[in-house]
Design a protein around this motif. Structure first.
Motif, short mmCIF file in Angstrom:
data_model
loop_
_atom_site.label_atom_id
_atom_site.label_comp_id
_atom_site.label_asym_id
_atom_site.label_seq_id
_atom_site.Cartn_x
_atom_site.Cartn_y
_atom_site.Cartn_z
N SER A 155 1.25 -1.04 0.05
CA SER A 155 -0.22 -0.23 -0.02
C SER A 155 0.99 0.96 -0.08
N THR A 156 2.27 1.32 0.57
CA THR A 156 3.02 2.10 0.50
C THR A 156 3.23 2.91 -0.32
N ILE A 157 4.28 1.82 -1.13
CA ILE A 157 5.06 1.62 -2.84
C ILE A 157 3.30 2.20 -3.94
N ASN A 158 2.51 1.98 -2.92
CA ASN A 158 1.41 2.46 -4.25
C ASN A 158 0.57 3.62 -4.43
N HIS A 159 0.98 4.20 -2.83
CA HIS A 159 1.10 5.60 -3.11
C HIS A 159 2.06 6.62 -3.12
N ILE A 160 3.36 5.79 -2.77
CA ILE A 160 4.74 5.76 -3.67
C ILE A 160 4.52 6.53 -5.51
N GLY A 161 3.86 5.96 -5.33
CA GLY A 161 3.18 5.72 -7.30
C GLY A 161 2.77 6.66 -7.47
N HIS A 162 1.65 6.85 -6.30
CA HIS A 162 0.46 8.59 -6.75
C HIS A 162 1.17 9.81 -6.67
N TYR A 163 2.78 9.53 -6.01
CA TYR A 163 2.86 10.50 -5.85
C TYR A 163 3.81 10.73 -6.61
N TYR A 164 4.38 10.19 -7.72
CA TYR A 164 5.13 10.20 -9.08
C TYR A 164 4.11 10.44 -10.34
N LEU A 165 3.51 10.29 -9.63
CA LEU A 165 1.93 10.35 -11.03
C LEU A 165 1.65 11.58 -10.84
N GLN A 172 7.95 5.97 -13.32
CA GLN A 172 7.68 5.69 -11.59
C GLN A 172 7.45 5.02 -11.01
N ALA A 173 5.94 6.56 -11.68
CA ALA A 173 4.66 5.82 -10.62
C ALA A 173 4.49 4.70 -11.16
N THR A 178 3.85 -1.25 -10.19
CA THR A 178 4.23 -2.81 -10.23
C THR A 178 4.36 -3.81 -9.86
N GLU A 179 5.78 -2.89 -8.64
CA GLU A 179 6.22 -3.51 -7.48
C GLU A 179 5.04 -3.80 -6.25
N ALA A 180 4.55 -2.95 -6.16
CA ALA A 180 3.12 -3.43 -5.47
C ALA A 180 2.35 -4.94 -5.56
N LEU A 181 2.71 -4.22 -7.52
CA LEU A 181 1.25 -5.72 -7.66
C LEU A 181 2.36 -6.79 -7.80
#
Length: 271
Positions: A155-165, A172-173, A178-181
């Motif tokens: 979940s944290t990695i997903n939110h980091i993805g949201h940041y990059y997006l 980067q997002a 993909t790592e979270a998945l």
């Protein structure tokens, strides 16, 4: 409990605080958020009193109550109060990190929540720093982490993805999603009912950013197919299914035919 705590604080006050916390959580579960906050504030005052009476022995319980409050504050959209409570709790956890791995996990949870709230209020730099520190802490214990901790990492990695997006860094997002998945798919192998909705959410996150439209459609179709059998009687899965179907209808001109091909029980909720 209040009478006993006044007569004998050492056993009485902790029992009172725990009883109050239980009542507060019940109120939160029935969506009485302000009632929950009010009782948690009394709980916090009780733990603070104990901490003063017994020379700092209750600091971690003070921090835990601050986290409880921050969670309810966030649910009530009281973001400033949530941040204030988290910013008080986090230094306490840092002070006691050497005590046990559970304190480090509690610190990671607090940093993650702070980062998520900061994303919501567009404090992006602070959000990224806190989310990345949380992910680093979760990763330190990956080899012996519980499923819950691994789920929090994903979940944290997903939110980091949201940041990059939000910063316009699509690649980067997608790397973060993909790592979270990968983590979520591994978790779903042993507990599909709990974690397949998480897989579906992340598939949609990736699909809507996918440059190759057909790959994006395939991902959203997978998201729908994974979560549809779980949606009856599962509010979380039902909400995920609604989002996945909405995205499928937006992306896929053949979405209706695909949805019609699913078993009738899998097609709920109505499109």
């Amino acid at each position: 409990n209040r009478k006993m705590s006044s007569l004998n604080p050492r056993p009485g006050l902790p029992q009172l605080a725990r009883t109050l916390r239980g009542i507060a959580l019940v109120k939160a579960n029935i969506k009485d958020l302000q009632g929950s906050i009010s009782i948690l504030e009394e709980t916090l005052a009780t733990w603070r009193r104990l901490d003063i009476l017994f020379s700092g022995q209750y600091k971690l319980l003070v921090a835990g109550c601050l986290i409880d409050l921050a969670v309810i504050n966030e649910n009530a959209n009281e973001f400033d109060r949530a941040i204030q409570n988290l910013q008080e709790a986090i230094p306490i956890y840092r002070q006691f990190m050497a005590v046990s791995d559970s304190v480090s996990t509690a610190l990671a949870n607090a940093l993650k929540l702070l980062g998520v709230i900061q994303l919501k209020i567009k404090d992006l730099g602070s959000a990224c720093a806190n989310l990345e520190e949380a992910a680093k802490l979760y990763r330190q214990y990956t080899a012996k982490a519980s499923d819950k901790e691994l789920s929090e990492l994903a979940s944290t990695i997903n939110h980091i993805g949201h940041y990059y997006l939000s910063k316009g860094d699509l690649q980067q997002a997608l790397n973060q999603y993909t790592e979270a998945l990968i983590i979520q798919r591994n978790l779903a192998q042993s507990n599909p009912t709990k974690y397949l909705p998480h897989v579906s959410v992340t598939l949609v996150n990736i699909a809507v950013q996918e440059v190759d439209r057909q790959k994006g459609i395939a991902m959203v179709r997978e998201a729908v197919a994974l979560v549809a059998p779980l949606s009856n009687g599962n509010p979380n899965a039902n909400e995920v299914l609604k989002v996945a179907i909405g995205n499928l209808l937006a992306l896929d001109k053949d979405a209706r035919a695909f949805l019609d091909a699913l078993q009738p029980v899998q097609k709920r909720p109505d499109m």
